[in-house]
Design an enzyme around this catalytic site. Structure first.
Site, short mmCIF file in Angstrom:
data_model
loop_
_atom_site.label_atom_id
_atom_site.label_comp_id
_atom_site.label_asym_id
_atom_site.label_seq_id
_atom_site.Cartn_x
_atom_site.Cartn_y
_atom_site.Cartn_z
N ASP A 21 0.87 -1.18 0.00
CA ASP A 21 0.00 0.00 0.00
C ASP A 21 0.90 1.23 0.00
O ASP A 21 2.13 1.13 0.18
CB ASP A 21 -0.89 0.00 1.26
CG ASP A 21 -1.74 1.26 1.35
OD1 ASP A 21 -2.40 1.61 0.35
OD2 ASP A 21 -1.73 1.93 2.40
N CYS A 84 -4.15 -1.45 -1.92
CA CYS A 84 -4.36 -0.01 -2.11
C CYS A 84 -5.32 0.15 -3.29
O CYS A 84 -5.09 -0.41 -4.36
CB CYS A 84 -3.03 0.66 -2.42
SG CYS A 84 -3.19 2.41 -2.85
N GLU A 163 -4.65 9.51 8.53
CA GLU A 163 -3.23 9.13 8.62
C GLU A 163 -2.58 9.84 9.82
O GLU A 163 -1.72 9.27 10.48
CB GLU A 163 -2.52 9.52 7.31
CG GLU A 163 -1.10 9.07 7.20
CD GLU A 163 -0.94 7.64 6.66
OE1 GLU A 163 -1.96 7.02 6.28
OE2 GLU A 163 0.20 7.17 6.64
N CYS A 195 -11.43 3.04 -0.26
CA CYS A 195 -10.11 3.58 0.09
C CYS A 195 -9.70 2.94 1.42
O CYS A 195 -10.55 2.75 2.31
CB CYS A 195 -10.19 5.10 0.24
SG CYS A 195 -8.69 5.84 0.90
#
Ligand code: DGL
Length: 285
Positions: A21, A84, A163, A195
């Site tokens: 990813d 991903c 993130e 996602c």
């Protein structure tokens, strides 16, 4: 004693499953695989130095995916999961043509689950700009149901909050409202979380989309597909022992260890650096 095909099958079955990813997000896919396949070994590459992938061009995503797949073949691994959505959307067919190892992407399993779940055949997709622009979801959904309606919503910047560990701020809630309102207005009955990061804010997305919408987290579907493939090919790792995990990052090892532990809710002991120069040696930019 000479080697027989069953010896080499046993050796192959003992290898890890490779996964990659743009960074931490694919750990949500790894998590589902750990639940479904606790006896397998995994080798995970997070390309944190080049995060985010969702804003990259198809050419860049193609190159990065080829480089990491070439690296995983050197580990070696028995199967590769492109964990991903942006990389799968841009590069999966080209990877499958180029490499010998079987490769599974993350788009089709979620598309299949959405088609099976949607009563009104109106399917929403929340994804990065790269995934939406590729048209991979409409293609995958229409290959299963040509008459299904697909409504896509790109969510630029949404992964940055998650993130950074923000799953609850007002700024995030405002961004989520901005992305979900136009999608909700088109009244899909099923929405794919297209996602890697979105399952981590599934409760917030569900609240904004409302109770009439069923959310699809493709990661669980992917884990089932990986299991089915291993079973059919006789490649499950034999025995009852727990599998082990190793991680490679193109970015900072300590940061990957800390953030990864938060994503996966377990300590990451074996994290190694994978310099971009090493990837460039394998596949030149
Ligand atoms: N892993 C990416 C995806 O699933 C999201 C994060 C990024 O943009 O790199 O599309």
């Amino acid at each position: 004693m000479t080697a027989s095909p069953s010896d080499s099958l046993q050796e192959l079955a003992a290898l890890p499953i490779g996964m990659f990813d743009s960074g931490m997000g694919g750990l949500t896919v790894l998590h589902e695989c750990l639940v479904q396949l606790p006896g397998e070994h995994f080798a995970y590459v997070g390309d944190t130095a080049r995060f985010p992938y969702g804003e990259k061009s198809p050419d860049e995503l193609g190159l990065f995916s080829r480089q990491i797949t070439a690296f995983l073949e050197t580990v070696p691994v028995k199967l590769i999961v492109v964990a991903c959505y942006s990389a799968t959307s841009a590069a999966l067919p080209a990877l499958q043509e180029r490499f010998e190892t079987p490769i599974i992407g993350v788009v089709m399993p979620g598309a299949r689950a959405a088609v099976e779940t949607s009563r009104y055949r109106k399917i929403g997709v929340l994804a990065t700009e790269a995934t939406v622009a590729s048209g991979a979801y409409p293609r995958a959904i229409h290959s299963l149901d040509s008459g299904a309606e697909v409504v896509q919503q790109a969510c630029p910047g949404l992964v940055d909050f998650i993130e950074a560990g923000d799953v609850a701020s007002q700024a995030l809630a405002d961004a989520v409202r901005g992305f979900t309102e136009p999608l909700k207005a088109q009244r899909p009955d099923v929405v794919i979380l297209g996602c890697t990061h979105y399952p981590l804010i599934a409760p917030m997305l569900q609240r904004f989309l409302g109770r009439d919408v069923t959310l699809i987290n493709p990661a669980a579907e992917i884990a089932r597909e990986v299991e089915a493939m291993l079973l059919r090919q006789g490649l499950e790792r034999p025995g009852d022992a727990m599998g082990s995990y190793r991680f490679y990052t193109t970015g900072d090892v300590e940061r990957f260890r800390d953030t990864g532990a938060r994503f996966l809710q377990m300590p990451l002991t074996r994290v190694r650096a994978l310099p971009l120069e090493r990837l460039a040696e394998l596949v030149a930019p």
